[in-house]
Enzyme design. Structure first.
Site, PDB file in Angstrom:
ATOM      1  N   CYS A  23       0.835  -1.179  -0.029  1.00  0.00           N
ATOM      2  CA  CYS A  23      -0.024  -0.038   0.185  1.00  0.00           C
ATOM      3  C   CYS A  23       0.753   1.426  -0.082  1.00  0.00           C
ATOM      4  O   CYS A  23       1.878   1.197  -0.185  1.00  0.00           O
ATOM      5  CB  CYS A  23      -0.996   0.039   1.319  1.00  0.00           C
ATOM      6  SG  CYS A  23      -1.854  -1.465   1.613  1.00  0.00           S
ATOM      7  N   LEU A  62       8.345 -13.499 -12.256  1.00  0.00           N
ATOM      8  CA  LEU A  62       9.335 -12.882 -13.258  1.00  0.00           C
ATOM      9  C   LEU A  62      10.371 -13.878 -13.470  1.00  0.00           C
ATOM     10  O   LEU A  62      11.185 -14.223 -12.614  1.00  0.00           O
ATOM     11  CB  LEU A  62      10.056 -11.444 -12.754  1.00  0.00           C
ATOM     12  CG  LEU A  62       8.729 -10.248 -12.554  1.00  0.00           C
ATOM     13  CD1 LEU A  62       9.544  -9.222 -12.338  1.00  0.00           C
ATOM     14  CD2 LEU A  62       7.789 -10.266 -13.433  1.00  0.00           C
TER      15      LEU A  62
END
Length: 637
Positions: free
Chosen positions: A2, A280
């Site tokens: 966040c 990834l």
């Protein structure tokens, strides 16, 4: 994952207006919800932007209050061992949980044990602001290895804090200015390290540190005064010393079993999410091992992403595709063509918020945007090189340093000058860059200055390197490593400096711009400690690094992956500045364009630019740093 911000001081009276503006500025970090809590009488306000990963319901909303009402928390990050902590807290009895978020666990851990002990028990990545309503003390803190950012400083009559500097700019008393020391760092190494920020009197919390503040507290704009207020709750030096005092006594095969077990545990903990999780995949050992571990724990459900370049020497898609097919994962290749990457350049100041000049920021940004459409969390292989001796520069140093210690400084200086002259006569390319890079190392008188020479762009030739070694941003080599081989000392500097200040900045801003959470299993604390217990000859030989990881890879990945040389995530910046970005860069660096940039040496920049364009030298990375500052200055100045 966040964004957070807040105010300590009179500005808290206007918390909802100012807080809403600060939250809106951080909306990309938390696009799902915004929360504001304020106590005007106490002079404090907390703002939170939410990216929902765990506990998607309102039970995970922030700022969050502890069950006893004493604490209020705004938190950015993840606590990976929150389930174990929850179980431990439940043993004390009397707990009624409102949901299953890690934020609630952290908050109740703070209420039970206090901030410092709670953080020492946590494994994760985070930045937080915790307000104690009883003592009226605000505690700010950052995770052990600096994966998440947190800035703090005085603006007008208020102490302001936030995940990014853009939150500070919403304050009505904000005035733009540049901190010369921070800019020098940025132009020399490509980024601004903690405790500095690009603005005077605004600082970044260093990794593993806490800062406790009261509403009426005096604030020093001096970096020394700021550092004196910091309290470490964990120290990399102590972790390494403890590990070296308990060296591994088992066999190499037992070490491989332990390494696999620790890696699997870390990956399992970091796959914990209420949204889809992907990876990834670069084609190298580290990311391939992460994906292999994910497949064991979620067979048939893993999605991996790879960035492909139209520059053949940089492209790794064939290796990544072979690994993906071998492991049976869903695989997406994202072609990063020069024109696509260049379209992103103008957006970089907005993305990074502070001047930042690692050209790999472009593919990082692109792959995060692409992954967001499929996953909310992505695991990466970053950290493997720093923990397990993966960089070629460690091996080069092991060969070069003994000769340097026997060779007089005057002779090394003469060789350095001749190497630079030769480099300027060579056609642009890797050989010339390698000569320049090696020559700058030859004049180093000790390991810290050698480590600094590895980071600095060789073209500036200022006295900054000497000043940097005394700067509070630069780590001091711990006593337990003073007699260690130079490669191990360089690993320490990378773990203490390059990871938190460079690599994590690149990853955090790129992922947050896409509203994506990036997690790094290789940096699990147990793996870090384990890597320092191992004998060096298990990690590297004279020709190759990451030997133990390679052996682990050989048992579960294609042979070509396990034996593949370190590729490096390079971007053709030098070619771009002579090609598609030539006109753009010339306009930004022209003498008349630099007239209003008092912090830049316009004459030196012109010398570098002309030499680079002529092909007599390769100053691509140094010029990229100047260009990133210029773009940032035009955006925010």
């Amino acid at each position: 994952m966040c964004g957070l911000a807040g105010i300590l001081g009179p500005g808290a009276d206007d918390a909802h207006r100012l807080g809403a503006a600060m939250g809106l500025a951080l909306a990309h970090r938390g696009p799902d919800a915004q929360g504001i809590w304020a106590d005007a009488e106490a002079g404090v306000a907390l703002v939170h932007r939410r990216l929902s990963i765990l506990e998607l319901s309102a039970a995970g909303a922030q700022p969050m209050h502890s069950a006893d009402g004493r604490w209020v928390l705004a938190f950015n990050g993840e606590i990976y061992n929150h389930r174990a902590l929850r179980a431990e807290l439940e043993k004390s009895g009397g707990r009624h949980w409102r949901g299953h978020s890690d934020t609630e666990v952290l908050l109740e851990a703070i209420a039970q044990w206090g901030v410092k002990e709670a953080l020492q028990r946590c494994t994760g990545m985070f930045a937080l602001a915790a307000w104690d309503r009883q003592t009226r003390i605000l505690t700010l803190a950052r995770d052990r290895l600096g994966e998440k950012p947190l800035y703090v400083g005085r603006v007008g009559g208020d102490i302001v804090f936030g995940s990014e500097l853009r939150a500070f700019r919403q304050h009505p008393a904000w005035r733009h200015d540049v901190e010369p020391a921070a800019l020098t760092w940025m132009l020399e190494v490509g980024y601004v390290p903690a405790p500095w920020s690009i603005h005077p009197g605004i600082f970044k919390l260093p990794a593993a540190s806490m800062l406790q503040l009261r509403p009426a507290q005096a604030w020093s704009k001096d970096v020394g005064g700021f550092c004196q207020q910091l309290q470490p709750y964990w120290q990399l030096d102590s972790e390494i010393e403890q590990a070296r005092q308990s060296p591994w006594t088992g066999s190499e095969s037992e070490a491989l079993e332990t390494l696999q077990s620790l890696l699997d545990d870390a990956v399992c903990a970091q796959m914990d999410a209420d949204v889809p999780v992907a990876a990834l995949l670069s084609g190298g050992i580290d990311s391939s091992l992460i994906v292999a571990s994910m497949v064991k724990q979620a067979p048939g459900k893993v999605h991996a992403f790879t960035v492909g370049f139209d520059e053949p020497t940089l492209d790794e898609t064939s290796a990544a595709t072979a690994t993906a097919q071998f492991l049976g994962v869903h695989h997406t290749v994202l072609p990063l063509q020069s024109n696509t990457a260049l379209d992103l350049v103008e957006s970089l100041p907005e993305v990074y918020d502070e001047p930042f000049a690692d050209a790999a920021q472009l593919p990082a940004l692109m792959v995060c945007h692409a992954a967001k459409g499929i996953a909310g969390v992505v695991l990466t292989g970053d950290g493997g090189d720093e923990l397990f001796h993966g960089y070629q520069r460690y091996l080069d140093a092991a060969r070069l340093w003994p000769w340097m210690t026997r060779t007089p400084a005057r002779l090394r200086g003469w060789i350095c000058r001749r190497a630079e002259t030769l480099a300027e006569c060579l056609p642009p390319g890797r050989l010339g860059r390698a000569l320049i890079r090696q020559s700058t190392r030859l004049t180093s008188g000790d390991v810290p200055s050698y480590a600094m020479s590895l980071l600095r762009f060789p073209s500036m030739r200022t006295k900054a390197a000497t000043l940097f070694l005394q700067d509070p941003a630069w780590p001091r080599l711990p006593a337990c490593l003073l007699q260690a081989p130079i490669g191990e000392q360089l690993r320490y500097f990378d773990q203490a400096f390059t990871l938190p200040e460079g690599i994590h900045t690149k990853l955090d801003r790129a992922s947050m711009r896409a509203g994506l959470e990036l997690r790094v299993p290789m940096l699990d604390l147990r793996l870090l400690s384990f890597s320092w217990q191992l004998p060096l000859h298990w990690l590297a030989n004279k020709d190759q690094g990451k030997c133990l990881l390679r052996k682990l890879a050989a048992s579960q990945l294609p042979p070509a992956t396990a034996h593949r040389r370190k590729h490096g995530f390079d971007v053709p910046v030098s070619q771009w500045l002579r090609g598609p970005l030539k006109k753009w860069s010339a306009s930004l660096l022209a003498p008349h364009a630099l007239e209003n940039e008092p912090h830049l040496d316009a004459k030196r920049i012109q010398v570098l630019f002309k030499a680079h364009q002529s092909g007599k030298a390769d100053y691509g990375y140094a010029l990229w740093a100047v260009l990133m500052f210029r773009l940032w200055s035009l955006r925010y100045g």
